[in-house]
Design an enzyme around this catalytic site. Structure first.
Site, PDB file in Angstrom:
ATOM      1  N   GLU A  51      35.113  44.838  30.233  1.00 42.15           N
ATOM      2  CA  GLU A  51      34.573  44.006  29.144  1.00 42.15           C
ATOM      3  C   GLU A  51      33.422  43.124  29.600  1.00 42.15           C
ATOM      4  O   GLU A  51      32.553  42.770  28.797  1.00 42.15           O
ATOM      5  CB  GLU A  51      35.677  43.158  28.508  1.00 42.15           C
ATOM      6  N   GLN A 114      49.962  39.794  26.077  1.00 43.60           N
ATOM      7  CA  GLN A 114      48.495  39.802  26.077  1.00 43.60           C
ATOM      8  C   GLN A 114      47.900  38.732  25.156  1.00 43.60           C
ATOM      9  O   GLN A 114      46.891  38.957  24.510  1.00 43.60           O
ATOM     10  CB  GLN A 114      47.942  41.180  25.724  1.00 43.60           C
ATOM     11  N   LYS A 163      46.009  40.593  15.129  1.00 47.91           N
ATOM     12  CA  LYS A 163      46.179  42.003  14.776  1.00 47.91           C
ATOM     13  C   LYS A 163      46.553  42.196  13.311  1.00 47.91           C
ATOM     14  O   LYS A 163      45.986  43.035  12.615  1.00 47.91           O
ATOM     15  CB  LYS A 163      47.259  42.618  15.668  1.00 47.91           C
ATOM     16  N   MET A 471      20.645  36.429  49.395  1.00 46.25           N
ATOM     17  CA  MET A 471      20.270  35.040  49.121  1.00 46.25           C
ATOM     18  C   MET A 471      21.203  34.071  49.845  1.00 46.25           C
ATOM     19  O   MET A 471      20.771  33.023  50.330  1.00 46.25           O
ATOM     20  CB  MET A 471      20.289  34.786  47.609  1.00 46.25           C
TER      21      MET A 471
HETATM   22  C1  LIG Z   1      29.286  36.281  40.211  1.00 44.08           C
HETATM   23  C2  LIG Z   1      28.577  35.582  41.305  1.00 44.08           C
HETATM   24  N1  LIG Z   1      29.216  35.323  42.474  1.00 44.08           N
HETATM   25  C3  LIG Z   1      28.559  34.691  43.466  1.00 44.08           C
HETATM   26  C4  LIG Z   1      27.267  34.287  43.320  1.00 44.08           C
HETATM   27  C5  LIG Z   1      26.554  33.548  44.451  1.00 44.08           C
HETATM   28  N2  LIG Z   1      25.398  34.334  44.910  1.00 44.08           N
HETATM   29  C6  LIG Z   1      24.128  34.094  44.513  1.00 44.08           C
HETATM   30  S1  LIG Z   1      23.038  35.158  45.141  1.00 44.08           S
HETATM   31  C7  LIG Z   1      24.216  35.967  45.998  1.00 44.08           C
HETATM   32  C8  LIG Z   1      23.882  37.149  46.852  1.00 44.08           C
HETATM   33  C9  LIG Z   1      23.422  38.294  46.038  1.00 44.08           C
HETATM   34  O1  LIG Z   1      23.435  39.441  46.844  1.00 44.08           O
HETATM   35  P1  LIG Z   1      22.818  40.800  46.365  1.00 44.08           P
HETATM   36  O2  LIG Z   1      23.330  41.128  44.998  1.00 44.08           O
HETATM   37  O3  LIG Z   1      23.036  41.814  47.409  1.00 44.08           O
HETATM   38  O4  LIG Z   1      21.282  40.456  46.201  1.00 44.08           O
HETATM   39  P2  LIG Z   1      20.206  39.977  47.304  1.00 44.08           P
HETATM   40  O5  LIG Z   1      20.250  38.494  47.365  1.00 44.08           O
HETATM   41  O6  LIG Z   1      20.591  40.606  48.617  1.00 44.08           O
HETATM   42  O7  LIG Z   1      18.923  40.493  46.767  1.00 44.08           O
HETATM   43  C10 LIG Z   1      25.470  35.381  45.789  1.00 44.08           C
HETATM   44  C11 LIG Z   1      26.729  35.816  46.419  1.00 44.08           C
HETATM   45  C12 LIG Z   1      26.665  34.560  42.085  1.00 44.08           C
HETATM   46  N3  LIG Z   1      25.399  34.196  41.803  1.00 44.08           N
HETATM   47  N4  LIG Z   1      27.323  35.221  41.106  1.00 44.08           N
END
Ligand SMILES: Cc1ncc(C[n+]2csc(CCOP(=O)(O)OP(=O)(O)O)c2C)c(N)n1
Length: 563
Positions: A51, A114, A163, A471
């Site tokens: 979802e 649920q 429902k 990041m």
């Molecule tokens: C759902 C979620 N969990 C954690 C984060 C924290 N976060 C921000 S950027 C990032 C890394 C993203 O990694 P990736 O998708 O491999 O992209 P990259 O930065 O390597 O381009 C994380 C863990 C987030 N933004 N969203």
């Protein structure tokens, strides 16, 4: 009037609201609705795999088309799985209509199987939500919810239906108009305030416009160009405002914020009058609030009165839509030249080009984005996840039109990329849509590849594979003394994953392969996945360190550029 079941009323109502697509997932309590779907062939149902995917698809659909996106989940876990997507839409003001089923009325509040109090759970992340207790209330509820969703500052709504309400019959009484006491969005803007704003702009020596998502949602790109040109005001955008102003325009100076262009940040920080249009002055854009350009006088144009003065004191507040306010402001301002100011920003841009891509034999991610820009001649619709790749996609592709870059800005939701792009491609079947994915984010929602196949979407999927949560790795490098914890990831073979779904895939391992792979992807008529093995430890620059001010923006350190 005719007698209908609650389920028929829901679909009849949505159809009358112009809904053509629902992204959804079935379950016990919404079965009466699914049972009724074949009676409404004008409404296409797209079966997602989770979802969260449905909510992001509805969101991507809305952002790409400007229309309302609809998602559907069953009670309990189906409904709670929508929450991240609803919150994503909430933070970015996207009109998403979420429909959920709930347990039968007699079981409500009894921990029924649920059962979840989804109206309570989403209370703070919807513009409004409803628990419908009688079938006869459905037509008015659908009409009101859709109205609230789309008007004023757009945003998500949720309608929860037990429902047995789906099964109950009643007369279908469709209200022609919606009257909601206390909900009257102001579009026009106050005439006196518009005059005051014009006077302030006329006196300004260093004015700047910061355009946000609201300019895109009110479809005011042309109106913005007219104002900027008449008074010769440089324009920067927020990240979500990318596309609100054509980036090739001589008055365009990129976007500001944590990873905005150095010169955009300096322009905002040295302006004497800041004209914020359809934007929130949030911390990611403005840096440390108390140190943002204390001398600037702020004109804030926003449709939501609650935004005005929230983060910064405002000299001139204008509550209204950009589409309506900008032409009147343009009429009142004097034609002007700001040669000295533009020269100053040009000079900063020359000294800190920000978007220069250094020569390197490695496959730099910036190079991949720039090559995509060149190969697609700047015409593709780009949907990103969250992280480094998102920032590079914002920086190194140059956007011409609104709705061309689709990304989770406010909530920063990883996993948005694939379902968001699916929604965009459903909305724009003829468009060239590219999902630019992080290898981390892609794994959060990659099950939606099945939808790409089911719906035969010609989506182009580019994974920026750096083997890291990039990041976060960058933050650990810069702010936690290179203590890399929980950021290196074992990746599956993404090409094999694509293959398992019957999607063609190419691994791109060298710089020389980048352009040919993109060309091949574009020539391929169906979906395709490109797995770009980008330079692993590349960082995003410029950067405003967390908690710092825009004036403290740092360009890439020399030793990194030498890599
Ligand atoms: C759902 C979620 N969990 C954690 C984060 C924290 N976060 C921000 S950027 C990032 C890394 C993203 O990694 P990736 O998708 O491999 O992209 P990259 O930065 O390597 O381009 C994380 C863990 C987030 N933004 N969203």
């Amino acid at each position: 009037m005719s007698r209908m079941t609650g389920a028929q009323m829901v679909l009849e109502g949505l159809q009358r609201e112009g809904v053509e697509v629902i992204f959804g997932y079935p379950g016990g309590v919404v079965l009466p609705l699914y049972d009724t779907l074949p009676q409404y062939p004008g409404i296409r149902h797209i079966l997602v795999r989770h979802e969260q995917g449905a909510a992001h698809m509805a969101d991507g659909y809305a952002r790409a088309s400007g229309k309302m996106g609809v998602c559907l989940g069953t009670s309990g876990p189906g409904a709670t799985n929508l929450v991240t997507g609803i919150c994503t839409a909430w933070m970015d003001s996207v009109p998403v209509f979420a429909l959920t089923g709930n347990v039968s009325r007699t079981l409500l509040g009894k921990d029924g199987f649920q059962e979840a109090d989804i109206t309570g759970i989403t209370h703070s992340i919807t513009k409004h939500n409803y628990l419908v207790m009688r079938a006869e209330e459905i037509p008015l509820t659908i009409r009101e919810a859709a109205h609230i969703c789309r008007t004023g500052r757009p945003g998500p709504v949720l309608v929860d239906i037990p429902k047995d309400v789906f099964q109950e019959t009643a007369e279908f009484d469709w209200p022609e108009k919606v009257h909601l006491r206390g909900y009257r969005p102001t579009y026009e803007g106050h005439a006196g305030m518009i005059r005051r704003a014009a006077e302030l702009i006329d006196q300004a020596r260093r004015p700047i416009i910061i355009a946000g998502h609201g300019v895109i949602w009110s479809d005011a790109q042309a109106e913005l160009v007219a104002l900027a040109e008449k008074a010769e005001i440089p324009v920067i955008t927020t990240f979500l405002g990318i596309g609100a102003f054509p980036e090739a325009h001589r008055l365009s100076y990129g976007w500001l914020g944590m990873h905005g262009m150095f010169y955009a940040n300096m322009a905002a920080d040295n302006a004497d009058v800041v004209i914020g249009i359809g934007m929130r002055f949030d911390d990611r854009a403005m840096g440390r609030f108390k140190d943002f350009n204390p001398g600037a006088k702020i004109i804030h144009i926003d449709i939501d009165p609650a935004e005005i003065g929230k983060n910064f004191p405002t000299a001139v507040p204008i509550v209204g839509s950009a589409k309506n306010v900008l032409p009147r402001l343009t009429e009142h301002v004097r034609e002007a030249k700001h040669t000295e100011w533009l020269n100053w920003i040009d000079q900063v841009r020359e000294e800190h080009p920000s978007l220069h891509i250094r020569e390197s034999r490695r496959m730099l991610p910036q190079y991949v984005v720039r090559t995509l820009y060149e190969e697609t001649e700047g015409n593709a619709t780009i949907v990103t996840g969250v992280g480094q790749h998102q920032m590079w996609a914002g920086q190194h592709y140059f956007y011409k039109r609104p709705r061309q870059l689709i990304s989770s800005g406010g909530l920063g939701t990883m996993g948005f990329e694939l379902p968001g792009a699916i929604g965009a491609q459903v909305a724009l079947p003829e468009a060239e849509v590219w999902a630019i994915c992080g290898d981390g984010g892609f794994q959060m929602t990659m099950q939606e590849l099945a939808v790409v196949v089911d719906e035969n979407l010609p989506l182009k999927i580019a994974i920026f594979n750096n083997g890291y949560l990039g990041m976060v790795r960058q933050w650990q490098q810069l702010f936690y003394d290179r203590n890399f914890v929980a950021v290196a990831m074992t990746q599956p073979d993404f090409c094999k994953i694509a293959d398992a779904y019957g999607i063609r895939a190419i691994r791109v391992e060298t710089k020389a392969e980048v352009a040919p792979a993109i060309r091949e992807a574009r020539a391929h008529r169906g979906p395709i996945l490109l797995d770009f093995m980008i330079d692993q430890e590349e960082n995003v620059w410029p950067m405003v360190p967390a908690g710092a001010a825009l004036s403290e923006t740092i360009e890439a350190p020399a030793e990194e550029l030498a890599r």
